[in-house]
Design a protein around this motif. Structure first.
Motif, short mmCIF file in Angstrom:
data_model
loop_
_atom_site.label_atom_id
_atom_site.label_comp_id
_atom_site.label_asym_id
_atom_site.label_seq_id
_atom_site.Cartn_x
_atom_site.Cartn_y
_atom_site.Cartn_z
N PRO A 1 48.35 -0.80 33.12
CA PRO A 1 49.54 -0.03 32.79
C PRO A 1 50.84 -0.80 33.06
CG PRO A 1 48.55 0.80 34.80
CD PRO A 1 47.62 -0.24 34.25
N ALA B 1 51.79 -8.98 26.55
CA ALA B 1 51.31 -8.22 25.39
C ALA B 1 51.48 -8.99 24.09
CB ALA B 1 52.05 -6.89 25.30
N TRP C 1 59.83 -1.97 24.99
CA TRP C 1 58.47 -1.99 25.52
C TRP C 1 58.24 -0.80 26.46
CZ3 TRP C 1 53.93 -3.41 24.33
CH2 TRP C 1 52.92 -3.49 25.28
N HIS C 2 59.19 -0.54 27.35
CA HIS C 2 59.06 0.57 28.30
C HIS C 2 58.94 1.90 27.56
CE1 HIS C 2 59.54 2.85 31.98
NE2 HIS C 2 60.49 3.55 31.39
N ILE D 1 55.47 2.14 25.88
CA ILE D 1 54.41 2.40 26.86
C ILE D 1 54.44 3.88 27.27
CG2 ILE D 1 53.62 1.86 29.21
CD1 ILE D 1 52.87 -0.17 27.04
N THR E 1 49.42 4.05 24.53
CA THR E 1 48.71 3.15 25.43
C THR E 1 49.20 1.73 25.13
OG1 THR E 1 46.91 2.73 23.86
CG2 THR E 1 46.64 4.62 25.37
N PRO E 2 49.03 0.79 26.04
CA PRO E 2 49.45 -0.59 25.74
C PRO E 2 48.83 -1.13 24.45
CG PRO E 2 49.01 -0.38 28.08
CD PRO E 2 48.58 0.91 27.43
N ALA F 1 50.65 0.42 21.56
CA ALA F 1 52.02 -0.09 21.50
C ALA F 1 52.04 -1.47 20.84
CB ALA F 1 52.63 -0.16 22.90
#
Length: 111
Positions: free
Chosen positions: A8, A15, A57-58, A61, A65-66, A69
């Protein structure tokens, strides 16, 4: 074995990869690597772009889910004229455009 995507606290650099993040920020990948080792204040424009990228990105998320994303960032999005967000973010004003789209999604507003 734990997948990197299940973390997480996955960073945008992990990523997308350093090369993609460097392209978005308009710097060489080696610049990002150097900054990780010995923190040096980035130029104002680079710092502003990095802050927007991390906000995007925040927000993603918080919505996905990553893994999802990353998928959203790397695949065409209709509201961005069927362009990939990572491509749009590399352009002048692109980070603002993607940030606006992500902000609308987080509020449930259709574009």
């Amino acid at each position: 074995m734990v997948s990197l995507l299940s973390n997480p606290n996955l960073s945008i650099e992990d990523a997308l990869g350093l090369a993609e993040v460097a392209h978005i920020l308009g710097v060489h990948p080696r610049t990002i690597e150097r900054r990780r080792g010995a923190p040096k204040a980035p130029r104002p424009l680079e710092a502003q772009r990095a802050e927007k990228l991390h906000r995007i990105w925040h927000e993603l998320i918080g919505l996905f889910t990553p893994e999802n994303a990353i998928y959203w960032l790397k695949h065409p999005v209709p509201v961005l004229e069927n362009r990939r967000p990572v491509e749009v973010m590399a352009e002048d004003g692109g980070l603002d455009r993607v940030l606006d789209v992500v902000g609308r999604m987080s509020w449930g507003i259709s574009a």
